[in-house]
Design an enzyme around this catalytic site. Structure first.
Site, mmCIF file in Angstrom:
data_model
loop_
_atom_site.group_PDB
_atom_site.id
_atom_site.type_symbol
_atom_site.label_atom_id
_atom_site.label_comp_id
_atom_site.label_asym_id
_atom_site.label_seq_id
_atom_site.Cartn_x
_atom_site.Cartn_y
_atom_site.Cartn_z
ATOM 1 N N CYS A 59 30.089 19.072 -6.219
ATOM 2 C CA CYS A 59 30.456 20.334 -6.806
ATOM 3 C C CYS A 59 31.750 19.786 -7.065
ATOM 4 O O CYS A 59 32.301 18.427 -7.002
ATOM 5 C CB CYS A 59 30.579 21.430 -5.150
ATOM 6 S SG CYS A 59 31.406 20.596 -3.686
ATOM 7 N N CYS A 89 33.679 18.257 -3.916
ATOM 8 C CA CYS A 89 33.015 17.157 -3.575
ATOM 9 C C CYS A 89 33.452 16.059 -4.618
ATOM 10 O O CYS A 89 33.655 14.306 -3.940
ATOM 11 C CB CYS A 89 31.837 16.611 -3.346
ATOM 12 S SG CYS A 89 31.950 17.549 -1.609
ATOM 13 N N GLU A 106 28.310 14.886 0.955
ATOM 14 C CA GLU A 106 29.433 13.641 -0.135
ATOM 15 C C GLU A 106 30.698 13.846 0.936
ATOM 16 O O GLU A 106 30.977 12.563 1.124
ATOM 17 C CB GLU A 106 29.600 13.783 -1.638
ATOM 18 C CG GLU A 106 28.477 13.972 -2.441
ATOM 19 C CD GLU A 106 28.093 15.222 -2.340
ATOM 20 O OE1 GLU A 106 27.527 15.788 -3.548
ATOM 21 O OE2 GLU A 106 28.123 16.130 -1.108
ATOM 22 N N HIS A 164 29.929 19.227 3.158
ATOM 23 C CA HIS A 164 28.362 18.760 2.080
ATOM 24 C C HIS A 164 28.295 16.893 2.263
ATOM 25 O O HIS A 164 29.459 16.441 3.080
ATOM 26 C CB HIS A 164 29.090 18.386 0.724
ATOM 27 C CG HIS A 164 29.346 20.281 0.588
ATOM 28 N ND1 HIS A 164 29.700 20.380 -1.238
ATOM 29 C CD2 HIS A 164 28.531 21.700 0.632
ATOM 30 C CE1 HIS A 164 29.302 21.802 -1.347
ATOM 31 N NE2 HIS A 164 28.811 22.083 -0.425
#
Length: 152
Positions: free
Chosen positions: A97, A100, A73, A71
């Site tokens: 999410c 993350c 992040e 992801h």
């Protein structure tokens, strides 16, 4: 336009640009990590790990894509070359999410601003709820912005 809003808008624009670098044909997520003095510490976008085959057909297979994708992040955190204690993370067009959120907390980031293009649905509702609880318990401030730049 207020000063904080002006800066948030600039960094959301940058996160959109960074997200456009993703090879994922359906989802372009960008993240920018900001120092307290409003300079950029790191950026990241969603995609497969460096050196991993990122052929188009792997992105077309949703299951294969989800298993391989790092992801935005996480990529921004992993690409930072300095401690991130007290920094701000800007991410769009999805909220972090739950996984993350854990990385954000562990990295020392203390503020998260995110934009979403649509309300959470399906599994993302649970991720959003868990993210909220984790951020609240860890003292990470978070703000959701609408696409017109207003905080919700």
């Amino acid at each position: 336009m207020s000063e904080p809003h002006k800066w948030a808008s600039r960094f959301f624009d940058m996160a959109h640009l960074v997200g456009s670098w993703s090879k994922d044909p359906s989802t372009h997520v960008g993240a920018v990590i900001i120092r307290p003095d409003r300079t950029i510490a790191s950026v990241g976008y969603n995609g497969f790990p460096r050196g991993v085959n990122d052929a188009a057909e792997l992105y077309e297979n949703r299951e294969a894509k989800l298993m391989r994708t790092v992801h935005a992040e996480a990529n921004a955190i992993l690409s930072a070359r300095e401690p991130l204690h007290g920094y701000t993370l800007i991410v769009t067009p999805l909220h972090p999410c739950a996984n993350c959120a854990g990385l954000i907390i562990q990295s020392g980031i203390k503020r998260v601003l995110f934009q979403t293009t649509a309300p959470s649905a399906g599994a993302w509702v649970t991720h959003f709820e868990v993210m909220q609880r984790m951020f609240e318990q860890a003292g990470v401030a978070y703000t959701e912005y609408s696409l017109n730049g207003e905080s919700k």
